[in-house]
Design a protein around this motif. Structure first.
Motif, short mmCIF file in Angstrom:
data_model
loop_
_atom_site.label_atom_id
_atom_site.label_comp_id
_atom_site.label_asym_id
_atom_site.label_seq_id
_atom_site.Cartn_x
_atom_site.Cartn_y
_atom_site.Cartn_z
N LEU A 190 -2.65 14.34 -14.40
CA LEU A 190 -2.42 15.04 -13.13
C LEU A 190 -3.70 15.06 -12.29
O LEU A 190 -3.65 14.89 -11.06
CB LEU A 190 -1.93 16.47 -13.38
CG LEU A 190 -0.56 16.59 -14.06
CD1 LEU A 190 -0.21 18.06 -14.29
CD2 LEU A 190 0.53 15.92 -13.23
N GLN A 191 -4.83 15.26 -12.95
CA GLN A 191 -6.10 15.27 -12.21
C GLN A 191 -6.41 13.88 -11.63
O GLN A 191 -6.93 13.77 -10.52
CB GLN A 191 -7.24 15.72 -13.13
CG GLN A 191 -7.17 17.19 -13.50
CD GLN A 191 -8.28 17.61 -14.46
OE1 GLN A 191 -9.11 16.80 -14.87
NE2 GLN A 191 -8.29 18.89 -14.83
N VAL A 213 -1.22 15.72 -20.44
CA VAL A 213 -0.81 15.60 -19.04
C VAL A 213 -1.89 16.03 -18.06
O VAL A 213 -1.97 15.50 -16.94
CB VAL A 213 0.52 16.38 -18.80
CG1 VAL A 213 0.29 17.89 -18.83
CG2 VAL A 213 1.16 15.95 -17.50
N ASN A 214 -2.76 16.95 -18.46
CA ASN A 214 -3.75 17.48 -17.52
C ASN A 214 -4.66 16.40 -16.92
O ASN A 214 -4.83 16.32 -15.70
CB ASN A 214 -4.59 18.56 -18.21
CG ASN A 214 -4.93 19.71 -17.27
OD1 ASN A 214 -4.18 20.00 -16.36
ND2 ASN A 214 -6.07 20.33 -17.49
N TYR A 273 8.56 11.97 -11.97
CA TYR A 273 7.70 10.83 -12.27
C TYR A 273 8.41 9.57 -12.75
O TYR A 273 7.79 8.50 -12.82
CB TYR A 273 6.66 11.22 -13.33
CG TYR A 273 5.90 12.47 -12.99
CD1 TYR A 273 5.25 12.61 -11.76
CD2 TYR A 273 5.83 13.55 -13.88
CE1 TYR A 273 4.55 13.76 -11.43
CE2 TYR A 273 5.13 14.70 -13.56
CZ TYR A 273 4.50 14.80 -12.34
OH TYR A 273 3.81 15.95 -12.02
N LEU A 303 4.14 16.44 -21.57
CA LEU A 303 4.85 16.25 -20.30
C LEU A 303 6.31 16.63 -20.51
O LEU A 303 7.03 15.96 -21.25
CB LEU A 303 4.75 14.79 -19.85
CG LEU A 303 5.56 14.39 -18.62
CD1 LEU A 303 5.14 15.19 -17.39
CD2 LEU A 303 5.46 12.89 -18.36
N GLU A 339 10.42 17.34 -16.01
CA GLU A 339 9.42 16.95 -15.01
C GLU A 339 9.33 15.44 -14.91
O GLU A 339 9.24 14.87 -13.81
CB GLU A 339 8.04 17.53 -15.35
CG GLU A 339 7.86 18.97 -14.97
CD GLU A 339 6.41 19.41 -15.05
OE1 GLU A 339 5.51 18.54 -14.97
OE2 GLU A 339 6.17 20.61 -15.20
N VAL A 381 -0.76 10.95 -10.76
CA VAL A 381 0.23 10.20 -11.53
C VAL A 381 0.41 8.79 -10.97
O VAL A 381 0.46 7.81 -11.71
CB VAL A 381 1.57 10.95 -11.58
CG1 VAL A 381 2.63 10.12 -12.29
CG2 VAL A 381 1.40 12.30 -12.28
#
Length: 261
Positions: free
Chosen positions: A103-104, A99-100, A136, A127, A131, A107
């Motif tokens: 996110l960077q 997920v990192n 999302y 993930l 959430e 999304v």
């Protein structure tokens, strides 16, 4: 009808998915590998986007991720490579990673660019389900991307039912709670787990991953599921030196066995 739905509704016999890491063994090999896999008989693909801390991956895929990062692979580069995906590949394609980096990248940007490339779904093991549902799911739906959830032997029936209700592609059934690359060993406990999932009559197809490396383990897995995923064994082939593309047809033949389409 989307490609994943069409695959599982029309496929005769078990489906074979192959995982490989984008940017490994060479930065620009992604589409060459994907095209070769489809021609050899893979039914759908998982293209991993590398991350420096791949906690669920065993040493083979960890090493491939580090090599891909060293080669310069990023999500930006991967999406540039995938702009020609649908000119060369017709089978379903998933992106898999952590997920990192998503996110960077953002999304919304990630879902937009994945959909633009013709990607069918995304597997993000870390993930959290809440959430995804709260933050999302609308973004994924807007871009017609399936989000694939993972189930382990420890996952409760309540959570599995919830996952089934949130899914529109398939459910990724981990054969164990270990990292990738461990050989599939169908002990009584594992068999009971597979049977438990099968008896739940879930709405979504089930695909088994972790430990599928040869025809025997592929056949075992497909006694209980709609398909199986091969990862570490294929990544090893890619790391075996020059000529890896030419080795792909024989690799797929050995997994599926003679006479299996």
């Amino acid at each position: 009808m989307n490609r994943l739905k069409h695959l599982f509704e029309h496929k005769k016999g078990p489906a074979l998915s192959i995982y490989f890491t984008a940017g490994y063994p060479e930065l620009n090999a992604t589409l060459d590998i994907a095209e070769a896999l489809e021609k050899a008989g893979a039914d759908f693909l998982e293209i991993g986007f590398p991350y420096s801390d791949p906690v669920a991956d065993g040493p083979v895929i960890q090493e491939s991720s580090q090599k891909a990062l060293d080669n310069g692979m990023t999500l930006e580069i991967l999406f540039k490579q995938l702009k020609d995906l649908r000119k060369r590949v017709t089978i379903p394609v998933m992106l898999m990673g952590y997920v990192n980096p998503v996110l960077q990248y953002g999304v919304e940007n990630f879902c937009r660019d994945a959909a633009k490339a013709g990607v069918d779904g995304v597997i993000v093991p870390d993930l959290p389900m809440y959430e995804y549902e709260e933050l999302y799911s609308e973004c994924f739906a807007k871009h017609q991307l399936s989000n694939i959830f993972l189930v382990t032997p420890q996952t409760s029936e309540e959570r599995i039912r919830k996952i089934d209700s949130l899914s529109n592609g398939f459910i990724y059934l981990l054969s164990s709670s270990s990292t990738t690359g461990k050989n599939l060993s169908v002990s009584q406990n594992v068999e009971d787990y597979f049977k438990r999932i099968k008896s739940m009559n879930l709405d979504n197809p089930v695909v088994i991953g972790f430990g599928i490396s040869d025809h025997e383990s592929f056949q075992k897995a497909n006694q209980y599921a709609n398909g199986a995923i091969v990862g570490s064994a294929f990544v090893k082939l890619l790391g075996s030196g020059d000529g890896y593309l030419e080795k792909i047809p024989e690799f797929i033949r050995k997994i599926k066995g003679s006479g299996v389409s």
